[in-house]
Write an enzyme that holds these catalytic residues in place. Structure first.
Site, PDB file in Angstrom:
ATOM      1  N   ASP A 148     -28.234  -9.769   8.532  1.00 59.64           N
ATOM      2  CA  ASP A 148     -28.201 -11.227   8.465  1.00 59.64           C
ATOM      3  C   ASP A 148     -26.913 -11.788   9.063  1.00 59.64           C
ATOM      4  O   ASP A 148     -25.846 -11.674   8.453  1.00 59.64           O
ATOM      5  CB  ASP A 148     -28.344 -11.644   6.994  1.00 59.64           C
ATOM      6  CG  ASP A 148     -28.278 -13.139   6.788  1.00 59.64           C
ATOM      7  OD1 ASP A 148     -28.438 -13.887   7.768  1.00 59.64           O
ATOM      8  OD2 ASP A 148     -28.070 -13.562   5.634  1.00 59.64           O
ATOM      9  N   ASP A 188     -29.047 -17.299  13.739  1.00 56.74           N
ATOM     10  CA  ASP A 188     -29.117 -16.639  12.434  1.00 56.74           C
ATOM     11  C   ASP A 188     -30.311 -15.696  12.344  1.00 56.74           C
ATOM     12  O   ASP A 188     -31.457 -16.127  12.232  1.00 56.74           O
ATOM     13  CB  ASP A 188     -29.204 -17.713  11.344  1.00 56.74           C
ATOM     14  CG  ASP A 188     -29.159 -17.137   9.937  1.00 56.74           C
ATOM     15  OD1 ASP A 188     -28.987 -15.911   9.798  1.00 56.74           O
ATOM     16  OD2 ASP A 188     -29.297 -17.917   8.979  1.00 56.74           O
TER      17      ASP A 188
END
EC number: 3.4.23.34
Length: 397
Positions: free
Chosen positions: A92, A277
């Protein structure tokens, strides 16, 4: 001779890269949607899908909107401890901590996942500190430990990580991942933990202080893509990388010039901030903009989701995200998601992020699946280029 030397250099760089295969599996949202209970999940989490929005308030503890992880489908494997204990994680770029469930966790979600057992690791040390992360309406909390972490053969020593003893609600019960490995900057790490990639750099475990991400959007491919540490693989994209400066070293945050629909600037006309992201599945933006966008593309709320008619994709508009003067185009086939049952859903989601961090647009997996993304810590920049469709990837190739 010069061409041969260039080819040899390219081969050396490619085969010197450390590749982490990313598996594509069922998302958290998929299971309740199949059971007709997705609306109930939103209600439990305090997310008002009628208003097309979730919110993230920076006045609270460090927060991760739970909705960001609802559609994540790309996961990789790591191990912690000696001997190694294996975990499936989300890599992430929108967070900076590594956490996995602890054997002492009492939440229902932990019982369904691999749990770290510190007493079985000869290299484990207790940090003595606690940590807490806000997820939606609940918090994930636990203790910080120190141990060896292995990522596709890279042994990172003395890595601080979270051992969760409490996980929020029942949402993570259906997750295909055990934990999360954050690849953001140290400034957003909770509990003073040094991120895994920073330790890789400090321990001279990577050739270059950068990593790159390739995500396959082919639903029939058993391997979802790959994460590369130490550089990038030019065979995964076409043309050249277009570099964009990082504007705020927390998330991988960049300047977005504007957003166009069929060539006309509709959103972000004066420029705005966005983050690239890997931990967010969709493309998100301020809810007021997303309400308008959903209407423009013809998406309507249904069954706790935003659906579009699959038969009219060719009539829907083309989106263009202008970044550093370059237009990154997305067709309707690219910004929508098609389920196995033939239902098409919008790839956009409202998300209000309060100042000072927000407002922000988030370019998640829907975007990254079309544009190979390089995250360069050495020069604090992000590189983007159109992906090259690839046959199914083989582990370690």
């Amino acid at each position: 001779m010069r061409q041969i030397l260039v080819l040899l250099l390219f081969v050396t760089l490619v085969y010197g890269l450390i590749r982490v295969p990313l598996k594509r599996q069922k998302s958290i949202r998929k299971t309740p949607k199949e059971k007709g209970k997705l609306s109930h999940v939103w209600t439990q989490q305090g997310i008002d899908m009628v208003q097309y929005t979730d919110s993230c308030n920076n006045d609270q503890a460090p927060s991760e909107p739970l909705i960001n992880y609802m559609d994540v489908q790309y996961f990789g494997e790591i191990s912690i401890g000696t001997p190694p204990q294996n975990f499936t994680v989300i890599f992430d770029t929108g967070s900076s901590n590594l956490w996995v469930p602890s054997v002492y966790c009492i939440s229902p979600a932990c019982a369904q996942h691999n749990r770290f057992q510190p007493q079985l690791s000869s290299t484990y040390e207790s940090n003595g500190n606690n940590f807490s992360l806000q997820y939606g309406t609940g918090s994930l909390s636990g203790v910080i430990g120190i141990d060896s972490v292995t990522v596709e053969g890279i042994l990172v020593q003395n890595q601080q990580f979270g051992e969760s003893v409490s996980e929020p609600g029942s949402t993570f019960v259906d997750a295909s991942f055990d934990g999360i490995l954050g690849l953001g900057y140290p400034s957003i790490a909770v509990g003073g933990c040094t991120p895994v990639f920073d330790n890789m750099i400090a321990q001279n475990l990577v050739e270059l202080p950068m990593f790159s991400v390739y995500m396959s959007r082919d639903p029939n491919s058993p391997v979802g893509g790959e994460l590369v540490f130490g550089g990038f693989d030019a065979s995964r994209f076409s043309g050249q990388l277009n570099w964009v400066p990082v504007t705020n070293q927390g998330y991988w945050q960049i300047q977005l010039d504007n957003i166009q629909i069929n060539g006309e600037v509709v959103f972000c006309s004066g420029g705005c901030q966005a983050i690239v992201d890997t931990g967010t599945s969709m493309i998100t933006g301020p809810s007021s903009d997303i309400v308008q966008l959903q209407s423009i593309i013809g998406a309507s709320a249904a069954n706790g989701d935003y659906e579009v008619d699959c038969t009219v994709l060719n009539k829907m508009p083309t989106m263009t995200f202008t970044i550093n003067g370059i237009g990154y185009q997305m067709t309707p086939q690219q910004y929508t998601l098609q389920d196995d049952d033939g239902v098409c859903s919008s790839g956009f989601q409202g998300l209000d992020i309060s100042p000072p961090a927000g407002p922000l647009w988030i370019l998640g997996d829907v975007f990254i699946g079309q544009y190979y993304s390089v995250f360069d810590r050495g020069n604090n920049r992000v590189g983007l280029a159109p992906v090259v469709p690839y046959p199914p990837l083989m582990n370690g190739v």
